[in-house]
Design an enzyme around this catalytic site. Structure first.
Site, PDB file in Angstrom:
ATOM      1  N   CYS A  52       0.869  -1.178   0.000  1.00 36.23           N
ATOM      2  CA  CYS A  52       0.000   0.000   0.000  1.00 36.23           C
ATOM      3  C   CYS A  52       0.908   1.231   0.000  1.00 36.23           C
ATOM      4  O   CYS A  52       1.818   1.330   0.837  1.00 36.23           O
ATOM      5  CB  CYS A  52      -0.897   0.005   1.235  1.00 36.23           C
ATOM      6  SG  CYS A  52      -1.845   1.543   1.398  1.00 36.23           S
ATOM      7  N   ASP A  59      -0.206  -5.848   0.356  1.00 34.80           N
ATOM      8  CA  ASP A  59      -1.465  -6.143  -0.333  1.00 34.80           C
ATOM      9  C   ASP A  59      -1.254  -7.436  -1.104  1.00 34.80           C
ATOM     10  O   ASP A  59      -0.175  -7.683  -1.648  1.00 34.80           O
ATOM     11  CB  ASP A  59      -1.839  -5.022  -1.307  1.00 34.80           C
ATOM     12  CG  ASP A  59      -2.326  -3.769  -0.606  1.00 34.80           C
ATOM     13  OD1 ASP A  59      -3.058  -3.896   0.392  1.00 34.80           O
ATOM     14  OD2 ASP A  59      -1.983  -2.667  -1.059  1.00 34.80           O
TER      15      ASP A  59
END
Length: 154
Positions: A52, A59
């Protein structure tokens, strides 16, 4: 078939280092020996990771890349290293997914390419991102990507 089409590959068959970011990753390609036939190639990366850009938290996504080759085939080890280079790259889901597809489309000049980025939830919301170069070609069997709507992917 002659091995001559593979002579310029630098990464396959040897030790390699994971590129630190997508800009440093070197995609490699070989001439398509079946260029007179329209067929689909599928790559699935069920453990894709990036960061992120706001929090630095990881992620996770399940990527499915389909392409109908034109003159070139992507060399799979170089693709693996390219995808792995996103591990420490900060970008939103949409940017990662579309950037991967556009780089492959520009590099390979395929008849058609699509990507499905099935992202695992962050903040309780899964984000699925889809992109393709144009209409699906006629006469080529392209199966559904087979990733169900989020209910605990897997």
């Amino acid at each position: 078939m002659s091995d001559d089409i593979y002579k310029n590959l630098k990464q396959l068959g040897g030790a390699t280092v994971m590129p630190s970011n997508p800009d440093e990753a070197e995609l490699e390609r070989v001439p398509n020996p079946q260029a007179d036939v329209a067929y689909n190639v599928r790559f699935t990366a069920p453990e894709f990771t990036s960061l992120c850009p706001m929090t630095g938290q990881p992620d996770f996504a399940h990527l499915v890349i389909d392409y109908v080759p034109g003159p070139w085939l992507v060399e799979s080890k170089s693709l693996k290293l390219f995808l792995g280079s996103f591990r420490n790259h900060g970008a939103f889901h949409e940017d990662c997914t579309v950037s991967i597809a556009r780089r492959l489309a520009d590099f390979l000049d395929p008849q058609w390419l699509r990507i499905g980025g099935y992202w695992y939830p962050r903040g309780g919301i899964p984000i699925d991102v889809f992109w393709q170069t144009g209409p699906m070609p006629d006469g080529v069997w392209i199966p559904d990507q087979g990733v169900p709507p989020y209910r605990g992917r897997g």
